[in-house]
Each structure stands twice: as C-alpha cells, then as structure tokens.
Write a protein that holds these residues in place. Sequence first.
Motif, PDB file in Angstrom:
ATOM      1  N   ARG A   1      -4.794 -11.153  11.162  1.00  0.00           N
ATOM      2  CA  ARG A   1      -3.591 -11.569  11.891  1.00  0.00           C
ATOM      3  C   ARG A   1      -3.582 -11.027  13.315  1.00  0.00           C
ATOM      4  O   ARG A   1      -3.193 -11.717  14.258  1.00  0.00           O
ATOM      5  CB  ARG A   1      -2.341 -11.112  11.131  1.00  0.00           C
ATOM      6  CG  ARG A   1      -2.094 -11.872   9.849  1.00  0.00           C
ATOM      7  CD  ARG A   1      -0.685 -11.649   9.342  1.00  0.00           C
ATOM      8  NE  ARG A   1      -0.424 -10.262   8.980  1.00  0.00           N
ATOM      9  CZ  ARG A   1      -0.673  -9.732   7.804  1.00  0.00           C
ATOM     10  NH1 ARG A   1      -1.230 -10.483   6.848  1.00  0.00           N
ATOM     11  NH2 ARG A   1      -0.388  -8.474   7.548  1.00  0.00           N
ATOM     12  N   LYS A   2      -4.007  -9.778  13.437  1.00  0.00           N
ATOM     13  CA  LYS A   2      -4.038  -9.199  14.777  1.00  0.00           C
ATOM     14  C   LYS A   2      -5.053  -9.921  15.663  1.00  0.00           C
ATOM     15  O   LYS A   2      -4.773 -10.235  16.823  1.00  0.00           O
ATOM     16  CB  LYS A   2      -4.365  -7.704  14.688  1.00  0.00           C
ATOM     17  CG  LYS A   2      -3.240  -6.877  14.059  1.00  0.00           C
ATOM     18  CD  LYS A   2      -3.626  -5.413  13.977  1.00  0.00           C
ATOM     19  CE  LYS A   2      -2.492  -4.586  13.373  1.00  0.00           C
ATOM     20  NZ  LYS A   2      -2.829  -3.161  13.253  1.00  0.00           N
ATOM     21  N   GLU A   3      -6.225 -10.180  15.064  1.00  0.00           N
ATOM     22  CA  GLU A   3      -7.247 -10.900  15.830  1.00  0.00           C
ATOM     23  C   GLU A   3      -6.807 -12.327  16.146  1.00  0.00           C
ATOM     24  O   GLU A   3      -7.025 -12.842  17.241  1.00  0.00           O
ATOM     25  CB  GLU A   3      -8.563 -10.923  15.048  1.00  0.00           C
ATOM     26  CG  GLU A   3      -9.233  -9.568  14.927  1.00  0.00           C
ATOM     27  CD  GLU A   3     -10.515  -9.644  14.125  1.00  0.00           C
ATOM     28  OE1 GLU A   3     -10.747 -10.695  13.496  1.00  0.00           O
ATOM     29  OE2 GLU A   3     -11.279  -8.659  14.135  1.00  0.00           O
TER      30      GLU A   3
ATOM     31  N   ASP B   1       4.117  -5.367  11.943  1.00  0.00           N
ATOM     32  CA  ASP B   1       3.292  -6.083  10.970  1.00  0.00           C
ATOM     33  C   ASP B   1       2.527  -5.078  10.118  1.00  0.00           C
ATOM     34  O   ASP B   1       1.441  -4.622  10.487  1.00  0.00           O
ATOM     35  CB  ASP B   1       2.338  -7.038  11.691  1.00  0.00           C
ATOM     36  CG  ASP B   1       1.603  -7.942  10.710  1.00  0.00           C
ATOM     37  OD1 ASP B   1       0.737  -8.712  11.152  1.00  0.00           O
ATOM     38  OD2 ASP B   1       1.890  -7.867   9.496  1.00  0.00           O
TER      39      ASP B   1
ATOM     40  N   ASP C   1      -0.559   4.013  12.833  1.00  0.00           N
ATOM     41  CA  ASP C   1      -0.895   2.597  12.713  1.00  0.00           C
ATOM     42  C   ASP C   1      -1.249   2.338  11.248  1.00  0.00           C
ATOM     43  O   ASP C   1      -2.409   2.249  10.858  1.00  0.00           O
ATOM     44  CB  ASP C   1      -2.087   2.272  13.620  1.00  0.00           C
ATOM     45  CG  ASP C   1      -2.324   0.777  13.727  1.00  0.00           C
ATOM     46  OD1 ASP C   1      -3.390   0.391  14.210  1.00  0.00           O
ATOM     47  OD2 ASP C   1      -1.441  -0.004  13.298  1.00  0.00           O
TER      48      ASP C   1
ATOM     49  N   LEU D   1      -4.535  -8.157   7.625  1.00  0.00           N
ATOM     50  CA  LEU D   1      -3.838  -7.559   8.757  1.00  0.00           C
ATOM     51  C   LEU D   1      -4.731  -7.613  10.007  1.00  0.00           C
ATOM     52  O   LEU D   1      -4.278  -7.979  11.110  1.00  0.00           O
ATOM     53  CB  LEU D   1      -3.464  -6.106   8.438  1.00  0.00           C
ATOM     54  CG  LEU D   1      -2.748  -5.327   9.543  1.00  0.00           C
ATOM     55  CD1 LEU D   1      -1.424  -5.993   9.899  1.00  0.00           C
ATOM     56  CD2 LEU D   1      -2.510  -3.879   9.100  1.00  0.00           C
ATOM     57  N   VAL D   2      -6.004  -7.265   9.792  1.00  0.00           N
ATOM     58  CA  VAL D   2      -6.948  -7.349  10.915  1.00  0.00           C
ATOM     59  C   VAL D   2      -7.053  -8.793  11.404  1.00  0.00           C
ATOM     60  O   VAL D   2      -7.063  -9.073  12.611  1.00  0.00           O
ATOM     61  CB  VAL D   2      -8.338  -6.816  10.495  1.00  0.00           C
ATOM     62  CG1 VAL D   2      -9.373  -7.099  11.564  1.00  0.00           C
ATOM     63  CG2 VAL D   2      -8.264  -5.318  10.208  1.00  0.00           C
TER      64      VAL D   2
ATOM     65  N   ASN E   1      -3.687 -13.433  16.406  1.00  0.00           N
ATOM     66  CA  ASN E   1      -2.650 -13.429  17.440  1.00  0.00           C
ATOM     67  C   ASN E   1      -3.269 -13.269  18.826  1.00  0.00           C
ATOM     68  O   ASN E   1      -2.875 -13.931  19.796  1.00  0.00           O
ATOM     69  CB  ASN E   1      -1.646 -12.305  17.182  1.00  0.00           C
ATOM     70  CG  ASN E   1      -0.761 -12.597  15.988  1.00  0.00           C
ATOM     71  OD1 ASN E   1      -0.583 -13.762  15.637  1.00  0.00           O
ATOM     72  ND2 ASN E   1      -0.224 -11.561  15.368  1.00  0.00           N
ATOM     73  N   THR E   2      -4.258 -12.364  18.860  1.00  0.00           N
ATOM     74  CA  THR E   2      -4.939 -12.162  20.140  1.00  0.00           C
ATOM     75  C   THR E   2      -5.661 -13.439  20.573  1.00  0.00           C
ATOM     76  O   THR E   2      -5.602 -13.857  21.745  1.00  0.00           O
ATOM     77  CB  THR E   2      -5.949 -11.008  20.020  1.00  0.00           C
ATOM     78  OG1 THR E   2      -5.253  -9.826  19.631  1.00  0.00           O
ATOM     79  CG2 THR E   2      -6.664 -10.781  21.329  1.00  0.00           C
TER      80      THR E   2
END
Length: 703
Positions: free
Chosen positions: A128-130, A79, A50, A125-126, A132-133
């Motif tokens: 974007r992940k958060e 991503d 990752d 990046l964190v 998206n969630t």
Amino acid sequence: MGIPISVLILENDSNSVFDLVREMKANGLSPLYKVVETFQSWEATVHEEDWDAIICSTREPFHSEIPVYLQYLNDKKIDIPVILLSDPEDFSKNLSYMKSGVNDLIDRKNLLRLTEVLERERRELVYRKEKNTTETFLYQSLKEIQLQKFALDQANIVSITDANGIITYVNEAFSKATGYTVSELIGQNHRILKSADKTKEDWTKIWESIQKGKVWRGEIRNIKKDGSDYWADTTIVPFTGQDGSVFQYIAIHHDITDRKLAEQQLTHDAFYDNLTGLPNRALFLARIEQKIFAYNSKNTGYPILFCINIDNFKRINHSLGNEAGDQILVIFAERLKQFSDSDAIITRLGADNFSILLTHLLAIDEGVNYALRLLERLGDPIPLGGYEIYLTASCGISAFGLGGKDADVLLRNAEIAMFHAKSQKVGTVSVFNQAMQEKIHFQLEIQNDLKKALNHNEIFVYYQPILDIKENKIGHWEALVRWRHPQRGMVSPAEFIPLAEDSGLIVPITRFVLEQAANVIEEVQIKQGLPISIAVNLSPQVFFDQNIFHWIVDLHNRRGIPYTSLQVEITESLAMKNLTETVPILSNLIDIGVKVALDDFGTGFSSLSYLEKLPLSIVKIDKSFLSNVEEGSKESFLLISIINMAHDLGYSVVAEGVEEVEQLELLKSYECDKIQGYWLSKPIASEEVIPFIHQFYSKQEKQ
C-alpha cells in the motif's frame, strides 16, 4: 536472528502476550513489541514507532473499544493493520469488525495462523505504501508514461488498455497471475478473465465512471487460464488528452487471494459445523425463517422440523474414544443426507443433536411416517474398527402452526418433543404438543424456585428411624430432604431431586443436608449422650465430581462430629457406574469409620455379581421385595438368599418399606438385621427425634 517485526499489543492477559511472542519467535520472527492496556496509553504509543501491526484482544475492556481504535486510525490516516485476538465462540460476533476495518481474526487458542497473517499484512502494508507512492508519482508524471510503466512493473500487476478496453500492454507479473502468456493477452478485452463476481450492470457503472475521467478502485474476482479463482485489489486510472477524451487506461492490480480465502474460511467456520460440514444452528435458523416466509407469502412448502438425537452416544465416546465418536457422527450425518431428498435442509445443532427441515410433506402424519423410516435406516450397523456399531435415535417433530410460527420457537419445540420421546422410550418419535411445553415450563419454574429455596429456608430435612431387630434399639436414621414451596406446598422429592441433579443444585443441597444431620448428631449424641448414626443419600454428581471424603473430614474437624455417626447411601447404578473410581472413594470412607450403605438393593441389573466387589457396611433391600413375600414363596427364598449372602460378606441388612407387623415377623425369622418403614415411623422433623427416642425406650421399659 529472526526477521524483525514491530507489533503493538492491546492485551491485559500476560499469558496471552507470552503466547503471542513465543509463537512469533518460534516461526522466525524477531518481534519488537509493546503492550498497552488503555486507550490513553495506546494513543500515545501508536505514534512512537512505525508499527507493522496492531494485535487487539476482543475481551473486555478492549471489545467495546475496538470501534474507537479503528475510528482513531481512520481519522488520523494512520495505516497500520489491525488483527483481533478472539475466542473461538466469538468469531461469528467479531466478523462484523472485518467490515469495519479489521484485517483479520486470530483464534487465541490456536495461534498457528499468527505468523502467516503478520507476514501477509506486512507485505500488504508495504504494497500500500509503495502503491500510494507510485500512484502519486503517476498523477504527477502523466507525460512520462514509459517511466511510469517501469515503476509500476517493479512492484505491481499492471495492464494498459486503449480507449475501447483492448489490452495493449501487460507486464510479466500480470501474465504470471493470470496464467496467460503476454501474446495471448495482447489484443484481448479484459473479459478474457471472466470476472465472476460482477453483473453486467456493475460493469456498465464502472465504464461510465472511468470514461468520465474518474479513477475507480475496487476488488475483482477473476478466473485464471486453468479455471481457478484469484482476487485482485484493482485501481483503474484513465488518461485524457487535450480535448478531455480518454485515450487509455492503466490498471494497477494487487493479488489479495490469500486474504479473501481467509475471510471465506472465517465465514464458513461461523456458519458451518467443522466436523460434518453441515450448517450450524445460526445458519439453520436463518434457513427456517426463509422457508416460513415463503410459506406465508405463497402458501406452499409446509415447514416441518425434525430434531434427532443419537441415544446413549456418550457410551460410544467412553468405550471407543472421541475419534471413533467423531467418525460415527460423520457417518450419521451422511446417512441423514442420503435418506433425505435434495430439498431437505440438514444441520448439526451440536454434540449428537441433528435437525432436518422438510417442506414437501403435507401433514404431520406424513412426518411421523418419514421419521419412523428414517430411524429404521439410522439403525443399520456401522462398521468401525472391526466392530459393528448399532445405534438408535430419538426424534421430535414440530410443524409450522401448532409447533410455532417463528424459527427459534419451531426448533425449540422440536427439541422439546425429542426430549419427551427419549423420556418415554429411546428410539421413538414424538410430535410436539402444548402439554409438553407446559411440562417444560413447570420444570423450569420449579428449577428456578429451587435455586432460591435454600436461601429462603424452604429446604429442610426429615429423619426416619431404623430399628435394630435383634437388639430392639433405635440407633440409625436416614436423612430425607424435603421442600416446602411457598405457593405449591410440599414438592415431591421425585420431582425436584432430578432437577437439582441436572442443574448442579444437588451439590449445595447435599452439603446443607450434611450440616443439618450434624446438628442432630450434636443434640442427640454429644449433648444427650444417646448413640446415633445418620445416613445421607449421595447423587452421582456429588459422589464423583465433588470430594465427599473431604467434606466429611471437614465436618469432623470443624464441628467434632464422630465419623461413626455418619453414613452415606449410594445406589446400585452409582456404585456400578465406574468401579475403578467408586471403590477407592468407598474404601477411604470406611477406613475413617464412616458406614457405607448400598440403597435400593435388588433394583439394578447386576446386583449379585457386583456386591462382593464393593467395600460396604450395609445393604438396604428395596421395599419392592416385600410386596409379595409369603412364607415358602419364591420371593421369600430370594430374600433369604440375599440376606445370607450379605451376612457372608460381612454386611448388615436393612429391609426398607416395612408397613405391617407380619412383614416384621417374617424378616425376624429370616434373620434380617434392621427394618425401616411406616410400621416404625414416618419421617419426622429434627425437633421430634429426641422425644421419639425417649418415647420408644419408655415403651420398651413398660413392656
């Protein structure tokens, strides 16, 4: 223990990898990294971990494959931030990748931004992940708005408006980002933030889209309460009731100001000079094209280009240092701006070259008057470190039409005119004309042909004998390089030697002359037993940049050439250029038996004062001293003084350019040691050297 970070590195230079890892560790990161060198190994590795970031070299073979890596990540919906490791001169070229998905560029020679960029991209990046969630959760929980707001508030800047765009809710992060209090924002429209990057038409399209229930995402530049800018990556989600009409909007924002500032800095560095802040050559050419287009379409604003070069600027750097030189360049640029009108476009082309584009002058004559006044202003003293620095500058002018109709041609011809001005007299102005261009083309053709000349056996060496007056012997010769061009015939050394020095070709030419001189020494001295010493002229480039001492030692070891059979000739200007470097080189040559001659003595500006400081064997008096010498004249007294002084210092004296027997007799009476010139012989080919020697001594025996 540093902060863990996982990095995939595409690089085939182990030193670069080491520098990257060292920089990360030095700034508090604990990198887990893997290095790959091919797309196949990258494709397998990118799925293993990752990864927090991918660092990719812009050198080949990676440069041509960057679009492939970006497309692969996009296709696979992976991503991972991509950061390019670029050489400074490639920044402008690599900026296009920023639009293709690359997150940032790092200068491989200056890794100071590396840790900052990695941490920033990992945070994003964190995010974007958060995000998206969160957005997924938002869409799945439309009926639980309060829960949604709570989730959003934890990690994002959030605002909610009603159907009319009136703010009904903002979280603390929104208040902190904008500088407004919550009470100042509630009941207001988002126009309070004065978004500065979108037109009225842009906002109309956005409203039309979200009023139809469509989600909008984009970047918005807002203005804080204190007047400063900030950028936000914004997603606006409309909520609809049972009748399908929108009853409120939730906007989720993420502050991307740091990234936008970095992009702006990269753009600035690509198009502006870091020292003076002036446009660089690339941007200047674009501005010229704009003015040319305006002139062609409206027939107003006649483009005239001025290219200005500071004369002898290297002297400033050598004497005062580069820092002082930079300060002077900044002051020089300021004076250009102060002298020029507000419509002038000024650039620093590089080093000590500047250019100005004017469009308000009506004719070349006005341009010449402007340039003369400008050079006069630039000549005012510059106070620096307790000194007053006086500068002169040379200027070339080219105007639209005769000077060219394209930006690059116009600029090139202004530079040609500037170099022409410097070649005539520093501190002057020249206007471009066709004859200058023809001269440049001729020189380029000659220079290109010269590159082929050695391989095509067009370069050869002639030898001019030197007569020992007292012993009436021929023992010394001077090697003179010649060039027989296949179309132009014999090219004058005065034409091709300066071009050879400018292009660096003087180095292989000098080695060729040494080898040819060695051939003659083998034939005359080693095989025939006749004593001979051949002098080879050295240019400053060969003397300082190349190790002439090792060349001669190599010739001795490889071919058995006696050191005493070789001489080197240097000019006064070369000898005095840097005594601290010149003296050791000359001393080493003399120590092994090589004679050192000072050529063209008397043409320099400080010959007498420097003569005793140089380790020499021979002084060659320039032929100009013989032009008006008559018994009892001032010239004769000067010639006698030079000969006596050289003898007092232990040097042998050679008079050059002897063409008449009267000159020979006069030099005998002055006790000159040797003579060289057409009276004795013109330069001759190598195969004529032995016959000439035999013929000379045969005549002596008959007399």
